[in-house]
Enzyme design. Structure first.
Site, PDB file in Angstrom:
ATOM      1  N   GLY A 212     -41.490  64.326  -2.881  1.00 37.05           N
ATOM      2  CA  GLY A 212     -41.441  62.957  -3.403  1.00 37.05           C
ATOM      3  C   GLY A 212     -42.839  62.393  -3.524  1.00 37.05           C
ATOM      4  CG  ASN A 213     -43.944  59.696  -6.129  1.00 35.42           C
ATOM      5  OD1 ASN A 213     -43.758  58.496  -5.998  1.00 35.42           O
ATOM      6  ND2 ASN A 213     -43.363  60.410  -7.087  1.00 35.42           N
TER       7      ASN A 213
END
Ligand code: CTP
Length: 403
Positions: A212-213
């Protein structure tokens, strides 16, 4: 969320029996999140007390040019009141006050405020049926309407005189709905559909892990609220986030992965007028997703990644009537790269995000962006709240689309 939220509403009350209903109108405005101040004609105080109205409005009530009971005789500034207001609503409006409004008579603070106000004015008449039908009342209506003031027509029913007919002030709920609808109908994006992506995407590695980020979704949610505030019907496709909108005109469609976001966006794109893709979509995802939790058997571990679909690019390829906006996050040769994306993805506008500046980017509530239009106009902005950036962006889109 009501369109009246945070609006400054000045409620003018004149001397009619319907004044008692104005208390309810104040409550409706307050419940909608508006700031309310009440201005009364002196005679209207016989029908409802200023204390009731100040308690409900949480503000002082004005009924004379000076503050009553104050030895220093402090002047109540009707010009400031008029300029403070986003909306002036006179309810009930008696035949007497309307005749004075129509002719510039200014013998009380409500009339002086009316003359000073630059905002839209609504008036809800209340009087007995014969007065309502009288030629002079009709002439007042016509004159006030010719000034741009808006008539909220009286209803028919039992009147204070005991007679039955036209002249009853519209019910507070009806006045409220009338004003809300009137404002909505005039908004520049009324009838337009805006599609927005927000937040990160999560690409599964196994049932418990993902790539993810740090995107919080704040920018996309702020854009959704700004677009809804301009009257648009907003479809917000968002990756996992804690953000909430609370806006009735924003439909939130949560997704997890880039692939889900791609499918959801394509479901709505055809009926979209403006698409703004602010999501931080993962560019790569694990090629194989393990069906069971991966055990830590190996000393080193490699995950093979494959490209996700570029949602923005895919929209550019099938663009017909849509105005398409993308974001670019660059660390070097920012302008050049952003201009390149604008062209290669067939965009109408690109928002260049800076990660270099303090206070800009992921997680924080501020952002520093540069807008680049399809005609290569470059608009640099200062560090601003994401809410302000969203408003600036929507204003620029309005200009570019001539909405
Ligand atoms: N975007 C998208 N789908 C993807 C990747 C990005 O729709 N799979 C969109 C983003 O929402 C953003 C824009 O593309 O509006 C730019 O994303 P960015 O990561 O800056 O650029 P990329 O085109 O992915 O190129 P690169 O990472 O090589 O800079």
């Amino acid at each position: 969320m009501s369109i009246l939220k945070d609006k400054n509403i000045l409620l003018g009350i004149t001397a009619g029996i319907a004044a008692y209903k104005s208390a309810n109108l104040v409550r409706l405005f307050i419940k909608a999140g508006a700031n309310v101040k009440v201005v009364m004609t002196p005679a209207s105080k016989d029908f409802i007390t200023p204390l009731t109205l100040s308690t409900l409005s949480k503000n002082p009530v004005y009924s004379s040019f000076t503050e009553d009971g104050d030895d220093s005789q402090v002047w109540n500034n009707h010009v400031d009141l008029g300029l403070w207001a986003d909306l002036l609503i006179i309810a009930p409006a008696t035949a007497n006050t309307m005749a004075k409004m129509a002719n510039g008579v200014c013998d009380n603070i409500l009339l002086a405020t009316y003359l000073s106000a630059k905002c839209p004015v609504y008036f809800a008449p209340a009087m007995d049926l014969d007065m309502y039908k009288h030629e002079t009342t009709k002439a007042s209506f016509e004159k006030l309407i010719s000034f741009g003031n808006k008539l909220i027509p009286a209803g028919t029913g039992e009147l204070a005189s005991g007679l039955v007919g036209e002249g009853r002030m519209a019910e507070p709920e009806d006045i409220f709905n009338y004003i809300e609808k009137d404002i909505l109908d005039q908004l520049p994006l009324k009838g337009k559909r805006v599609l927005i992506t927000a937040g990160p995407t999560y690409e599964a590695i196994d049932p418990v892990r993902f790539i993810g980020n740090h995107s919080s979704g704040k920018m996309g949610f702020a854009i959704a609220n700004a677009a809804a505030g301009l009257g648009a019907e907003v479809i917000l496709v968002t990756g996992p986030t804690h953000q909430k909108t609370g806006n009735n005109f924003v439909t939130v469609n949560p997704v997890t992965s880039a692939d889900e976001m791609y499918n959801e966006v394509h479901k709505h794109y055809k009926e979209t007028d403006i698409a703004i893709l602010s999501a931080a979509v993962a560019d790569y995802r694990p090629k194989n997703v393990a069906s069971q939790k991966i055990k830590k058997k190996e000393f080193t571990f490699t995950i093979e990644l494959e490209k996700t679909k570029d949602i923005l690019k895919s929209l550019g390829e099938i663009k017909s009537h849509q105005f398409l906006v993308g974001f670019a996050l660059e660390t070097n040769n920012a302008l050049e790269h952003a201009k390149g994306k604008l062209k290669s993805k067939n965009l109408d506008l690109i928002v260049l995000n800076s990660l270099q500046d303090k206070g800009a980017g992921f997680g924080v509530s501020t952002n520093k962006v540069t807008f680049i239009t399809s005609t290569n106009e470059i608009i640099e902005n200062d560090l601003k709240s994401k809410r302000e950036v969203a408003q600036d962006l929507m204003e620029l889109i309005l200009k570019q689309t001539h909405a």
